[in-house]
Scaffold this motif. Structure first.
Motif, PDB file in Angstrom:
ATOM      1  N   VAL A  60      43.874  47.913  42.579  1.00  0.00           N
ATOM      2  CA  VAL A  60      42.614  48.510  43.026  1.00  0.00           C
ATOM      3  C   VAL A  60      42.722  49.024  44.456  1.00  0.00           C
ATOM      4  O   VAL A  60      42.225  50.101  44.778  1.00  0.00           O
ATOM      5  N   HIS A  61      43.378  48.255  45.332  1.00  0.00           N
ATOM      6  CA  HIS A  61      43.440  48.605  46.753  1.00  0.00           C
ATOM      7  C   HIS A  61      44.690  49.415  47.077  1.00  0.00           C
ATOM      8  O   HIS A  61      45.730  49.263  46.423  1.00  0.00           O
ATOM      9  N   THR A  62      44.591  50.220  48.115  1.00  0.00           N
ATOM     10  CA  THR A  62      45.755  50.966  48.578  1.00  0.00           C
ATOM     11  C   THR A  62      46.661  50.058  49.399  1.00  0.00           C
ATOM     12  O   THR A  62      46.214  49.083  50.009  1.00  0.00           O
ATOM     13  N   LEU A 146      38.414  44.680  40.454  1.00  0.00           N
ATOM     14  CA  LEU A 146      39.753  44.245  40.068  1.00  0.00           C
ATOM     15  C   LEU A 146      39.718  43.443  38.777  1.00  0.00           C
ATOM     16  O   LEU A 146      40.524  43.665  37.866  1.00  0.00           O
ATOM     17  N   ALA A 147      38.760  42.513  38.661  1.00  0.00           N
ATOM     18  CA  ALA A 147      38.678  41.681  37.459  1.00  0.00           C
ATOM     19  C   ALA A 147      38.463  42.521  36.209  1.00  0.00           C
ATOM     20  O   ALA A 147      39.130  42.321  35.185  1.00  0.00           O
ATOM     21  N   VAL A 148      37.541  43.468  36.286  1.00  0.00           N
ATOM     22  CA  VAL A 148      37.255  44.251  35.074  1.00  0.00           C
ATOM     23  C   VAL A 148      38.380  45.229  34.772  1.00  0.00           C
ATOM     24  O   VAL A 148      38.635  45.546  33.614  1.00  0.00           O
ATOM     25  N   LYS A 149      39.085  45.716  35.804  1.00  0.00           N
ATOM     26  CA  LYS A 149      40.215  46.614  35.548  1.00  0.00           C
ATOM     27  C   LYS A 149      41.340  45.873  34.830  1.00  0.00           C
ATOM     28  O   LYS A 149      41.964  46.427  33.916  1.00  0.00           O
ATOM     29  N   LEU A 150      41.602  44.650  35.254  1.00  0.00           N
ATOM     30  CA  LEU A 150      42.644  43.876  34.578  1.00  0.00           C
ATOM     31  C   LEU A 150      42.318  43.716  33.096  1.00  0.00           C
ATOM     32  O   LEU A 150      43.182  43.900  32.229  1.00  0.00           O
ATOM     33  N   TRP A 180      35.961  55.780  37.139  1.00  0.00           N
ATOM     34  CA  TRP A 180      36.177  55.023  35.906  1.00  0.00           C
ATOM     35  C   TRP A 180      35.015  55.298  34.951  1.00  0.00           C
ATOM     36  O   TRP A 180      33.929  54.736  35.114  1.00  0.00           O
ATOM     37  N   HIS A 181      35.241  56.101  33.939  1.00  0.00           N
ATOM     38  CA  HIS A 181      34.161  56.465  33.026  1.00  0.00           C
ATOM     39  C   HIS A 181      33.657  55.270  32.219  1.00  0.00           C
ATOM     40  O   HIS A 181      32.547  55.286  31.689  1.00  0.00           O
ATOM     41  N   TRP A 182      34.463  54.225  32.150  1.00  0.00           N
ATOM     42  CA  TRP A 182      34.145  53.070  31.307  1.00  0.00           C
ATOM     43  C   TRP A 182      33.396  51.970  32.065  1.00  0.00           C
ATOM     44  O   TRP A 182      32.992  50.972  31.459  1.00  0.00           O
TER      45      TRP A 182
END
Length: 308
Positions: A60-62, A146-150, A180-182
């Motif tokens: 998520v982070h750069t 981050l949690a939902v992306k994982l 993030w369209h989702w």
């Protein structure tokens, strides 16, 4: 029983410097103790998370942003505690950032446990002012995105809704979600306070100061079901800030502790009536009563959803 995620390392102590900010960095221990004292949970009846890894943070982070957190002046700006700029970087990492990494790991774990159990609670997290390349408002890591992306990357969720009822707009979460369209965010916040620049959101509900509990709860009852029906999420993450409380120094809502307990139960109940898993994180709250507000609200949720 509802899994409650907690680690003693959530608590932020930096030789008393944490008292220079109205956020109580030790409220997590107080909430833990308030749940243990009446027997709602045993001392070892909490799920302990691992700290989030740097590899996961980079999802998520750069790289540049994570490196910048080693600079005391950058971290002092994020925390809004100027004296932190005088601390050695290793001290800031040990006493401030490491607790936030544990709480971020707790949010990830709570989201996984919600899918298994229907409801879960992390006694920390909700750093909704942190985006991919910046932080602020005492938020260094974007734990919820981050949690939902994982979970999304693993194919475990297709659509996610964040319900943000902290008094301040979740600008960091909204910024990450923009591409993030989702992932969607429903956000009821006070329009004229921090952050100065608001981010575009899917379901923004900016309101003026002085909102009472009955009006606030009426807005949630009317609008939250519409957002849930529009998104039809596979997971809801509930950002349950306590700063709408009438005694909070950084917001101007007029909700009582009882109103906030009713709010949290309303959100969890509304989501669960649709069969959607919900993970609750605590987010902001700057009054001396913040820990007790959360503890009482969690007690109400446990009374409803723990097996009897």
């Amino acid at each position: 029983m509802i899994p409650i995620v907690y680690h003693p390392r959530y608590n932020i102590t930096a030789f008393g410097l944490e008292r220079l900010h109205p956020f109580d960095g030790r409220k997590y221990r107080r909430i833990h103790e308030a749940l243990v004292s009446p027997g709602l949970r045993r001392p070892r009846g909490f799920v302990r998370p691992r700290p989030v890894t740097r590899a996961d943070l980079l999802k998520v982070h750069t790289e540049e942003y994570l490196r910048s957190l080693r600079r005391p002046d950058v971290l002092a700006g994020i925390l809004e505690v100027p004296v932190v700029a005088r601390l050695p970087a290793w001290v800031s990492d040990w006493r401030i950032l490491r607790p936030m990494r544990y709480a971020t790991g707790g949010t990830i774990l709570a989201c996984r446990l919600a899918q298994e159990n229907g409801v879960s609670i992390n006694l920390g997290g909700g750093y909704h002012h942190a985006a991919s390349a910046w932080g602020g408002g005492f938020c260094a890591y974007a734990d919820v995105p981050l949690a939902v992306k994982l979970l999304h990357d693993e194919g475990k969720v297709e659509r996610v809704l964040v319900v943000d009822l902290d008094a301040h707009q979740g600008d960091g979460t909204a910024s990450v979600f923009r591409g993030w369209h989702w992932a969607s965010i429903y956000d009821l916040y006070e329009r004229d306070i921090f952050p100065a620049c608001k981010e575009p959101e899917d379901f923004p509900l900016p309101v003026g100061p002085g909102l009472t509990g009955s009006d606030y709860l009426g807005i949630v009852r009317e609008t939250l079901p519409k957002a849930l029906d529009a998104v039809r999420p596979d997971l809801v993450v509930y950002n349950a800030g306590s700063d709408p409380f009438v005694g909070d120094p950084l917001a101007r809502y007029r909700l009582t502790a009882g109103d906030l307990a009713e709010r949290d139960l309303l959100v969890v109940d509304t989501v669960r009536q649709r069969g959607i898993p919900v993970a609750m994180v605590l987010s902001g709250g700057y009054s001396a009563e913040s820990w007790k507000i959360h503890a009482d609200a969690i007690e109400g949720i446990l009374a409803r959803f723990d097996p009897r």
